[in-house]
Scaffold this motif. Structure first.
Motif, short mmCIF file in Angstrom:
data_model
loop_
_atom_site.label_atom_id
_atom_site.label_comp_id
_atom_site.label_asym_id
_atom_site.label_seq_id
_atom_site.Cartn_x
_atom_site.Cartn_y
_atom_site.Cartn_z
N ALA B 291 0.83 -1.21 0.00
CA ALA B 291 0.00 0.00 0.00
C ALA B 291 0.86 1.25 0.00
O ALA B 291 2.04 1.21 0.33
N LYS B 292 0.20 2.34 -0.39
CA LYS B 292 0.89 3.62 -0.48
C LYS B 292 0.11 4.65 0.33
O LYS B 292 -1.11 4.57 0.44
N GLY B 293 0.83 5.61 0.89
CA GLY B 293 0.21 6.77 1.55
C GLY B 293 -0.76 6.37 2.65
O GLY B 293 -0.46 5.53 3.51
N LYS B 294 -1.95 6.95 2.57
CA LYS B 294 -2.95 6.76 3.63
C LYS B 294 -3.40 5.31 3.76
O LYS B 294 -3.96 4.92 4.79
N MET B 295 -3.18 4.48 2.74
CA MET B 295 -3.66 3.10 2.80
C MET B 295 -2.74 2.18 3.61
O MET B 295 -3.14 1.07 3.98
N VAL B 296 -1.54 2.64 3.91
CA VAL B 296 -0.56 1.79 4.63
C VAL B 296 -1.10 1.34 5.99
O VAL B 296 -0.92 0.20 6.39
N ASP B 297 -1.79 2.26 6.67
CA ASP B 297 -2.30 1.96 8.01
C ASP B 297 -3.31 0.83 8.05
O ASP B 297 -3.63 0.32 9.11
N TYR B 298 -3.85 0.48 6.89
CA TYR B 298 -4.93 -0.52 6.85
C TYR B 298 -4.42 -1.92 6.52
O TYR B 298 -5.19 -2.88 6.49
N LEU B 299 -3.13 -2.04 6.24
CA LEU B 299 -2.59 -3.35 5.82
C LEU B 299 -2.85 -4.43 6.86
O LEU B 299 -2.88 -4.16 8.07
N PRO B 300 -3.03 -5.69 6.41
CA PRO B 300 -3.14 -6.78 7.38
C PRO B 300 -1.81 -6.97 8.09
O PRO B 300 -0.76 -6.63 7.56
N TYR B 301 -1.86 -7.47 9.32
CA TYR B 301 -0.63 -7.67 10.06
C TYR B 301 -0.21 -9.12 10.04
O TYR B 301 -1.03 -9.98 9.74
#
Lengths: 441, 502
Positions: B291-301
């Motif tokens: 993901a890029k930018g604002k979408m990074v925070d939503y990545l699965p862990y």
């Protein structure tokens, strides 16, 4: 540049001139503004020898343990026989693709059919698909199946569900507006049927039972729970440790709708998280089979009436149904399913039972030794392979002490509690050493 | 002439006809513990599991024979379009020393080397995609897509956008609409224009307030590069939508252009396609979701991060987990070795060499009756021919051509996909096939096309050289004869009533 994996590097110019074009023509449709400028920031090319050195260097950074870790939590260390490794390393299997062309893929189709068949015997259920990713994602798909079948949005799960599976379940189903309701355990660690009765209503889509549960404890009221569910037309889902089925009744006996589980325990290494092997099976019921995700291999005849195998019921799948498919799953864990089939065929009727008994005995021996030290079991119910122990000291301290002796203890549950996993790879000697170090603290 | 092995191999349950006990392995036993009783109550206890009883030799011989009736990349060319069946270098197997024996819940300080490998490949995948972060949590491409659409959903929910429509190109892989629908989105198809590209005018007219995102693969499934990608990104972003990159086709542009630079916000990769992990007869694969930018925070862990040590971190607004543990790390390690073995020099050549292979194949087939949409446009990783003219003139279909190729010892292309091309043959040679092999495949195809005009009957009954002939699909799928397990075979044999799936 010359490279063993890129055969045409040196003949590129000759090929281009045969075609009468230059390389730029092939990329004339990619606007210059967006093209990559400069070179990729990646390591330099390495020979095999250098790669091996690099891998060994990384391995050296991992702690070398004296025994396989005493840790489970849904996947456990087991011995994988050389014949299993050898057979799934056959090139024709491991470099194959999904057998879309059945005539040239009979062997792998038969092997997958045999996995389905062997798993069907183990579960005593008629229809098994040829693999999902792992237990957690199988469970999530099963709950979505239940939702498609009755349209209800509440699902009952036990409080002692494997928390790793619960996390997956929440990720997959909560965005669909499906709510999970937890039912409490009784004092012995099994599902409290009274609590369940209070929570069951006509709005429940499915009920999930994990056998044995996260603490390794055998559920005992499954028949009653399934009965309660059937009266309300609730879909029943049972999750099983397939290795425990060497000793205890399989899901088919309870007539549950869907069974899920983890095939890692049947001949797969730990793999630091995967590849694992999601088991999924349903009853012989068109409503369930048509809603099942994943690939299924079936037996049929060829044009000369010889028996043959092919992928069946494909109208459920994404490439045929697109947004109306039962699931998006495509790549699955087929080779791991074959590993399960080989493993169970090698153990056979007798070996499988013996293995289950040996694991039961070793894990009970370890638990008994901990109790002799003054620790207590968290729940009184009988268990298989894994068990939770409450110590009188901080488990963190125990864990670090064990590590000093190159032993990896159990999974820390909270301040004083840990979940241990003991299997055939842990000798009596190893168990004794584990317990005696804990005793020294 | 090529011939496949043809064993009359019984099902494993029917190999031991002696009725005597046999066993393939010995179970280790602790004699001193044998007195521990196993007193399971009747309601729990199981007495027997119906498993085969065979020696090690019998099991090995059985599965070796089955393997001989299978076909993988190590046997020959598998030109399956969109599947990227490239050669899997054997050194990849050496990677298992850092994954095989390690438990995913082990204390992080005991697995620093394995975590370092994960961290490094995350960095490399960021570099080749042009994204800000990559998670290795997803075990396959479609799981990556599901993660991606769940990220898009959560992002819009948290920003208060009411968006329930996912746009999907009509050339998209079937997994795109299936994934969008699993996340609860309504799927809106964007028709392609005559050239086989996204119709940007139509896209502008369709995208709106409810557009959550657009799922696109570039190059698309026709092998064509969406040259208007910058405009497409602009349209989607203007409506606050998220542009999703289906990485299944990355092989054709690797090292030339990156999804991040094209304007994509979320990208999934199929490590088993682009990065050489073997496909295992359908799986296991391995994936990454970036993901890029604002979408990074939503990545699965987990994301593997680095301070003094390597550790697993959870992004702030993470959607959660797609699988129970870290992902298919055994296969991630194979991809890691693949990248090490190519290095930046080799990885930069993949897009160029796979594109060269595809276009050479087109060149070699230029005088045939196979037809091509937008023939003047270069293809990237793959090409889709239409055999419609041949089917109309001879009755020989794409299906028949695929079967006839098997007789020459080649695997068949993907057929009847994408659905916008009639009688589609979707071919992806990959950069790992030599020019000699590509020529020989083209010659085979040419011979079959000639034969279609001379002896169509013969082709309609192919294949002849494989372990079995064409299979009865109607029988395989009919409720009265469908047979998904030996258990059903046995029940049918034992029961006087027909066992119908109803």
């Amino acid at each position: 540049m010359i490279h063993p994996w890129l055969p045409n590097l040196k003949s590129k110019d000759r090929i281009l001139s045969e075609m009468g074009i230059n390389e730029e023509k092939l990329f004339s449709d990619i606007p210059h503004e967006i093209r990559l400028k400069g070179e990729l920031n990646l390591p330099k090319v390495m020979s095999e020898l250098e790669i091996k050195r690099k891998l060994n260097m990384l391995k050296e950074k991992n702690v070398k343990l004296k025994y396989p870790p005493f840790i489970g939590g849904g996947v456990c260390p087991h011995y994988v026989h050389e014949a299993v490794k050898f057979l799934i390393s056959r090139s024709e299997f491991y470099t194959a693709y999904t057998p879309y062309q059945p005539e040239i893929s009979q062997g792998i189709l038969q092997a997958l059919y045999e996995y389905q068949s062997i798993m069907a015997e183990l579960l005593e259920m008629d229809v098994v698909n040829s693999s999902m990713y792992d237990w957690g994602s199988s469970l999530a798909e099963a709950v979505l199946m239940g939702f498609r079948i009755n349209g209800r949005r509440k699902v009952i799960i036990p409080e002692l569900i494997n928390p790793n599976h619960e996390k997956v379940l929440r990720t997959w189903v909560e965005p669909r507006g499906i709510n999970l309701i937890k039912v409490k355990p009784s004092n012995d660690g099994t599902i409290d049927v009274h609590d369940l009765l209070n929570k069951v209503g006509d709005d429940i889509s499915s009920i999930y039972i994990q056998q044995p549960n996260f603490y390794g404890i055998f559920e005992k009221n499954i028949e009653e729970i399934v009965d309660i569910a059937k009266k309300k037309r609730i879909v029943t889902i049972m999750g099983v440790n397939p290795l425990a089925l060497s000793l205890i009744k399989p899901p088919g006996v309870y007539d549950v709708d869907i069974a899920v589980g983890e095939g890692q325990e049947l001949g797969l290494p730990l793999n630091f998280g995967g590849p694992y092997m999601g088991i999924m099976a349903v009853r012989w019921d068109a409503k369930l089979v048509r809603q099942m995700p994943g690939r299924i291999v079936g037996k049929t005849l060829d044009d000369k009436k010889r028996p043959g195998y092919t992928l069946i019921l494909q109208t459920r799948e994404q490439f045929a149904r697109r947004e109306k498919a039962t699931s998006n799953i495509t790549t699955n864990e087929a080779l791991m399913a074959i590993a399960n089939a080989v493993y169970l065929s090698l153990l056979g009727k007798n070996g499988f039972k013996e293995l289950g008994e040996e694991i039961y005995r070793r894990s009970h021996y370890a638990a008994k030794r901990f109790i002799e030290l003054g620790a207590s079991k968290k729940f009184e119910g009988d268990f298989f392979e894994e068990f939770a122990v409450s110590f009188r000291k901080s488990y963190e301290k125990i864990h670090n002490k064990l590590l000093e002796h190159e032993i990896h203890g159990g999974l820390r549950l909270n301040e004083m509690d840990a979940l241990f996993c003991v299997t055939e790879v842990h000798s009596k000697e190893a168990i004794d050493e584990l317990v005696s170090i804990v005793g020294e603290i | 002439m090529w011939r496949q092995a043809k064993w009359d191999e019984p099902i494993i349950f029917e190999l031991n006809t002696s009725g005597t006990e046999r066993q393939g392995v010995l179970i280790p036993k602790e004699e001193e513990l044998s007195q521990i009783d196993i007193n399971l109550p009747d309601y729990l206890r199981r007495n027997e599991v119906n498993l085969p009883e065979l020696t090690e030799n019998e099991v090995v011989r059985h599965f070796v024979r089955l393997s001989q009736m299978s076909y993988g990349v190590d046997v020959g060319m598998m030109p399956l379009g969109s599947c990227t069946m490239k050669y899997n270098p054997k050194i990849e197997e050496a990677s298992q020393v850092i994954t095989e024996e390690y438990h995913p819940l082990q204390d992080e300080k005991t697995v620093q080397g394995t975590l370092e490998m994960m961290y490094e490949i995350q960095e490399w995948l960021k570099e080749v995609t042009g994204m800000d972060a990559c998670s290795l949590q997803v075990p396959a491409g479609s799981a990556g897509e599901l993660a991606g659409v769940l990220m898009i959903k959560k992002y819009h929910n948290e920003t208060g956008n009411v968006k329930d429509e996912m746009l999907v190109a009509d050339t998209a892989h079937g997994t795109n609409p299936a994934s969008a629908s699993m996340a609860g989105f309504k799927v809106i198809y964007i028709r392609s224009n005559k050239e086989g590209l996204v119709d940007t005018e139509l896209l502008k007219a369709t995208a709106g307030e409810r557009t959550a995102g657009f799922m696109l693969t570039n190059p698309n499934t026709l092998g064509l590069f969406e040259e208007n990608i910058a405009d497409i990104a602009k349209v989607i972003h203007e409506h606050n939508g998220i542009l999703y990159y289906d990485g299944a086709n990355l092989n054709g542009i690797l090292g030339i252009v990156r999804p991040g630079d094209m304007g994509f916000d979320v990208v999934h990769l199929n490590l088993h396609k682009t990065f050489g992990v073997p496909h295992g007869g359908g799986g296991p694969g391995a994936g990454a979701i970036c993901a890029k930018g604002k979408m990074v925070d939503y990545l699965p862990y987990p994301l593997i991060e680095k301070s003094e040590t390597f550790y697993a971190a959870i992004p702030k607004k993470s959607i959660g987990k797609l699988t129970s543990f870290h992902g298919n790390i055994g296969n991630v390690a194979r991809a890691y070795v693949y990248i090490l073995g190519l290095g930046k020099e080799g990885v930069s050549q993949i897009g160029k060499m796979s594109t060269l292979a595809t276009n050479y194949l087109i060149y070699a087939l230029k005088d045939t009756k196979l037809e091509l949409m937008s023939p003047e446009r270069p293809r990237k990783h793959e090409v889709v021919f239409s055999a419609k003219r041949i089917a109309d003139e001879t009755g020989v279909t794409a299906f028949d051509i695929a079967k006839a190729l098997l007789d020459d010892g080649f695997y068949a292309p993907t057929i009847y996909f994408p659905p916008i091309v009639e009688e589609a043959l979707m071919i992806e040679p990959t950069e790992t096939e030599s020019i000699e092999t590509i020529r020989s495949f083209a010659n085979s195809l040419k011979r079959i096309l000639d034969e279609a005009y001379r002896n169509p009957e013969k082709l309609r009954d192919s294949p002849y050289n494989t372990a079995v002939g064409r299979l009865d699909q109607a029988r395989a799928n009919h409720p009265a004869s469908v047979t998904p397990s030996y258990r059903i075979e046995r029940k049918r044999r034992e029961s006087k009533n027909d066992l119908i799936l109803k």
